[in-house]
Design a protein around this motif. Sequence first.
Motif, mmCIF file in Angstrom:
data_model
loop_
_atom_site.group_PDB
_atom_site.id
_atom_site.type_symbol
_atom_site.label_atom_id
_atom_site.label_comp_id
_atom_site.label_asym_id
_atom_site.label_seq_id
_atom_site.Cartn_x
_atom_site.Cartn_y
_atom_site.Cartn_z
ATOM 1 N N LEU A 128 12.722 23.557 77.931
ATOM 2 C CA LEU A 128 14.002 24.160 77.913
ATOM 3 C C LEU A 128 15.522 23.346 78.344
ATOM 4 C CD1 LEU A 128 13.453 27.857 78.680
ATOM 5 C CD2 LEU A 128 13.712 26.980 76.887
ATOM 6 N N ASP A 129 15.113 22.556 79.442
ATOM 7 C CA ASP A 129 16.072 21.822 80.170
ATOM 8 C C ASP A 129 16.074 20.644 79.161
ATOM 9 O OD1 ASP A 129 15.366 23.015 82.712
ATOM 10 O OD2 ASP A 129 14.169 21.443 83.978
ATOM 11 N N GLU A 130 15.167 19.958 78.234
ATOM 12 C CA GLU A 130 15.215 18.773 77.850
ATOM 13 C C GLU A 130 16.493 19.296 76.561
ATOM 14 O OE1 GLU A 130 13.324 15.398 74.010
ATOM 15 O OE2 GLU A 130 12.162 16.930 75.452
ATOM 16 N N GLY A 131 16.395 20.513 75.608
ATOM 17 C CA GLY A 131 16.936 21.090 75.065
ATOM 18 C C GLY A 131 18.709 21.552 75.172
ATOM 19 N N VAL A 132 18.316 21.854 76.389
ATOM 20 C CA VAL A 132 19.371 21.995 76.809
ATOM 21 C C VAL A 132 20.657 21.389 77.075
ATOM 22 C CG1 VAL A 132 21.174 23.148 79.240
ATOM 23 C CG2 VAL A 132 19.531 24.040 78.147
ATOM 24 N N ASP A 133 19.724 19.861 78.232
ATOM 25 C CA ASP A 133 20.397 18.751 77.699
ATOM 26 C C ASP A 133 21.478 18.209 76.977
ATOM 27 O OD1 ASP A 133 19.494 18.521 80.653
ATOM 28 O OD2 ASP A 133 18.162 17.034 80.932
#
Length: 272
Positions: free
Chosen positions: A218-223
């Motif tokens: 999720l963090d990678e996607g939001v980044d």
Amino acid sequence: MRSSRKQELTQLGEAALEQLRGPVLTEVRRKIARWRDPRARAIRQRRRAKRTATGGAATAGVFGAGAVTSASVPQLWAWADSAGVFLQDVTTFGLGGLAVLGGATAVRAGVKYRRLKRTPLPEAPPEPVPLPPSSSAARAPMQRLRDAEATLYRALEQLKAVGAGSAAADARVTADSTAAELRRGADRLVAVEAAIPHAPAADKAALRADVERLRAELDEGVDGYGALVAAAGRAVAASGAPEQKHLLQDATDRLAGLADGLRELLGPEGRR
């Protein structure tokens, strides 16, 4: 004194909102967003202009008819004897003036309404989406995503205004698709978290590892979503310069690749 009172009322309002939870808070936020929505504002402007034009035309018609009647039927003033002619002139002039004023108002409002009608309505902003529970690891990235969506919406509207409508439309479609995939990933994370208290002790460690993995995704996607927001911001700062539009397109392409990757990670369930 007045400023202090206003600040106090603002703080009270914020405190009241903090007490709201769940669907109530979501609905409040949705109504506030709709009121601030440039699309809704443009629609309100159209309606006001139309009402003003209609009211002005009605006023002109009523007072114009009164002025014509006053001028063409002198018998109405026979009761005033010698002052009748004077009263007739004053009344006719006054009613005629009000009719002219109403007509001018109707014309101005009508021209404004036609101009507003020809102007395309802004795109509707994204609806506020409920966040995962505050105790969930998915809460923080989904909060970031919701804030980023609002920022991207404003930036893309600015780009449309400077002639980058095609790039903005592509970015919007890709961003919406990516946000949907990220929210499906957040739903999976929440489901895994809910399973941990009920799992055997031997399985809890594996489930917690799954939560950490899903949170990292999720963090990678939001980044990646944030990179598109940043590119849109740079394009706005450059007033739609061609080189900045290319950066926006590059970011859109990378985000499209990320969305495809998220679909692969989510598997068949994510595509239902």
